[in-house]
Design a protein around this motif. Structure first.
Motif, PDB file in Angstrom:
ATOM      1  N   UNK A 136      62.615  57.914  66.039  1.00 48.58           N
ATOM      2  CA  UNK A 136      62.786  56.948  67.239  1.00 48.58           C
ATOM      3  C   UNK A 136      63.320  55.501  66.839  1.00 48.58           C
ATOM      4  N   UNK A 137      62.761  55.125  65.532  1.00 48.51           N
ATOM      5  CA  UNK A 137      63.634  53.658  65.132  1.00 48.51           C
ATOM      6  C   UNK A 137      64.911  53.756  64.852  1.00 48.51           C
ATOM      7  N   UNK A 138      65.303  54.998  64.326  1.00 49.40           N
ATOM      8  CA  UNK A 138      66.608  55.377  63.854  1.00 49.40           C
ATOM      9  C   UNK A 138      67.759  55.144  65.284  1.00 49.40           C
ATOM     10  N   UNK A 139      66.986  55.909  66.284  1.00 53.27           N
ATOM     11  CA  UNK A 139      67.832  55.801  67.556  1.00 53.27           C
ATOM     12  C   UNK A 139      67.920  54.342  68.205  1.00 53.27           C
ATOM     13  N   UNK A 140      66.871  53.673  68.148  1.00 53.28           N
ATOM     14  CA  UNK A 140      66.656  52.305  68.522  1.00 53.28           C
ATOM     15  C   UNK A 140      67.786  51.465  67.983  1.00 53.28           C
ATOM     16  N   UNK A 174      80.254  35.988  80.957  1.00 50.76           N
ATOM     17  CA  UNK A 174      78.852  36.269  81.513  1.00 50.76           C
ATOM     18  C   UNK A 174      78.491  37.401  80.790  1.00 50.76           C
ATOM     19  N   UNK A 175      79.196  38.506  80.795  1.00 45.77           N
ATOM     20  CA  UNK A 175      78.737  39.795  80.422  1.00 45.77           C
ATOM     21  C   UNK A 175      78.371  40.084  78.864  1.00 45.77           C
ATOM     22  N   UNK A 176      79.305  39.449  77.925  1.00 46.32           N
ATOM     23  CA  UNK A 176      79.431  39.440  76.593  1.00 46.32           C
ATOM     24  C   UNK A 176      78.089  38.997  75.822  1.00 46.32           C
ATOM     25  N   UNK A 177      77.828  37.878  76.151  1.00 47.58           N
ATOM     26  CA  UNK A 177      76.360  37.406  75.605  1.00 47.58           C
ATOM     27  C   UNK A 177      75.302  38.165  76.134  1.00 47.58           C
ATOM     28  N   UNK A 178      75.230  38.618  77.191  1.00 49.43           N
ATOM     29  CA  UNK A 178      74.186  39.290  77.715  1.00 49.43           C
ATOM     30  C   UNK A 178      74.305  40.883  76.819  1.00 49.43           C
ATOM     31  N   UNK A 179      75.270  41.287  76.535  1.00 51.32           N
ATOM     32  CA  UNK A 179      75.089  42.578  75.744  1.00 51.32           C
ATOM     33  C   UNK A 179      74.922  42.163  74.292  1.00 51.32           C
ATOM     34  N   UNK A 180      75.406  40.934  73.830  1.00 49.12           N
ATOM     35  CA  UNK A 180      75.227  40.513  72.331  1.00 49.12           C
ATOM     36  C   UNK A 180      73.676  40.556  72.336  1.00 49.12           C
ATOM     37  N   UNK A 181      72.891  39.801  73.231  1.00 50.78           N
ATOM     38  CA  UNK A 181      71.559  39.648  73.043  1.00 50.78           C
ATOM     39  C   UNK A 181      70.672  40.833  73.099  1.00 50.78           C
ATOM     40  N   UNK A 182      71.193  41.592  74.026  1.00 54.72           N
ATOM     41  CA  UNK A 182      70.145  42.845  74.346  1.00 54.72           C
ATOM     42  C   UNK A 182      70.542  43.875  73.010  1.00 54.72           C
ATOM     43  N   UNK A 183      71.765  43.895  72.661  1.00 59.82           N
ATOM     44  CA  UNK A 183      71.847  44.580  71.476  1.00 59.82           C
ATOM     45  C   UNK A 183      71.333  44.084  70.217  1.00 59.82           C
ATOM     46  N   UNK A 199      66.812  44.377  66.199  1.00 59.86           N
ATOM     47  CA  UNK A 199      65.690  43.824  65.307  1.00 59.86           C
ATOM     48  C   UNK A 199      64.431  44.812  65.782  1.00 59.86           C
ATOM     49  N   UNK A 200      64.229  45.149  66.860  1.00 59.72           N
ATOM     50  CA  UNK A 200      62.962  45.799  67.133  1.00 59.72           C
ATOM     51  C   UNK A 200      62.930  47.042  66.176  1.00 59.72           C
ATOM     52  N   UNK A 201      64.121  47.668  66.220  1.00 62.87           N
ATOM     53  CA  UNK A 201      64.064  49.201  65.362  1.00 62.87           C
ATOM     54  C   UNK A 201      63.966  48.797  63.938  1.00 62.87           C
ATOM     55  N   UNK A 202      64.692  47.749  63.382  1.00 65.12           N
ATOM     56  CA  UNK A 202      64.343  47.433  61.977  1.00 65.12           C
ATOM     57  C   UNK A 202      63.068  46.899  61.671  1.00 65.12           C
ATOM     58  N   UNK A 203      62.230  46.233  62.688  1.00 62.18           N
ATOM     59  CA  UNK A 203      61.069  45.986  62.237  1.00 62.18           C
ATOM     60  C   UNK A 203      60.162  47.210  62.351  1.00 62.18           C
ATOM     61  N   UNK A 204      60.452  47.934  63.201  1.00 63.57           N
ATOM     62  CA  UNK A 204      59.724  49.133  63.442  1.00 63.57           C
ATOM     63  C   UNK A 204      59.571  49.976  62.284  1.00 63.57           C
TER      64      UNK A 204
END
Length: 132
Positions: free
Chosen positions: A52-56, A86-95, A100-105
């Protein structure tokens, strides 16, 4: 004096007391517990533990790279600059958030695995000394 009505099957017990006697909430609670895997000692592969964390992490990295590409498109393509900006920073922040969530998991799972190994070891020691 009132005589309590007999149940349909002829027993003297009331339906409420019958429900209380046949209730198995304790066993149901244990069966539905999320920590059921603590009681089973089947060894799991690394992929089963960390998939799961590897996929995230991989999805987060892909979205982050996609955001970098979209953010850099206004430099090369002059049309639709506002959309890219507008779309670039949104994808940057989501990615970045998923990455980070996966790396902390991953360290959290490692810590839980160590705690589980310690608890199984202590449980075996306890059973060895107290079951003699």
């Amino acid at each position: 004096m009132e005589i309590p009505p007999k149940s349909p099957d002829g027993s003297e017990k009331s339906p409420q007391s019958k429900e209380l006697i046949t209730s198995n909430t304790g066993s149901t609670l244990c069966m539905s517990s999320r920590s059921e895997s603590v009681w089973t000692s089947a060894s799991r592969s690394k992929w089963d533990i960390y998939h799961k964390p590897v996929i995230v992490v991989s999805v987060g990295a892909a979205i982050f790279l996609f955001g970098m590409v979209i953010t850099s498109l206004p430099c090369f393509l002059p049309e639709n600059k506002n959309v890219y900006k507008m779309c670039g920073p949104a994808f940057l922040s989501l990615g970045l958030m998923l990455l980070v969530c996966g790396l902390v998991w991953i360290p959290i799972i490692r810590k839980k695995q160590k705690q589980r190994q310690k608890s199984q070891f202590l449980q075996s020691l306890k059973s060895f000394f107290f079951n003699r």
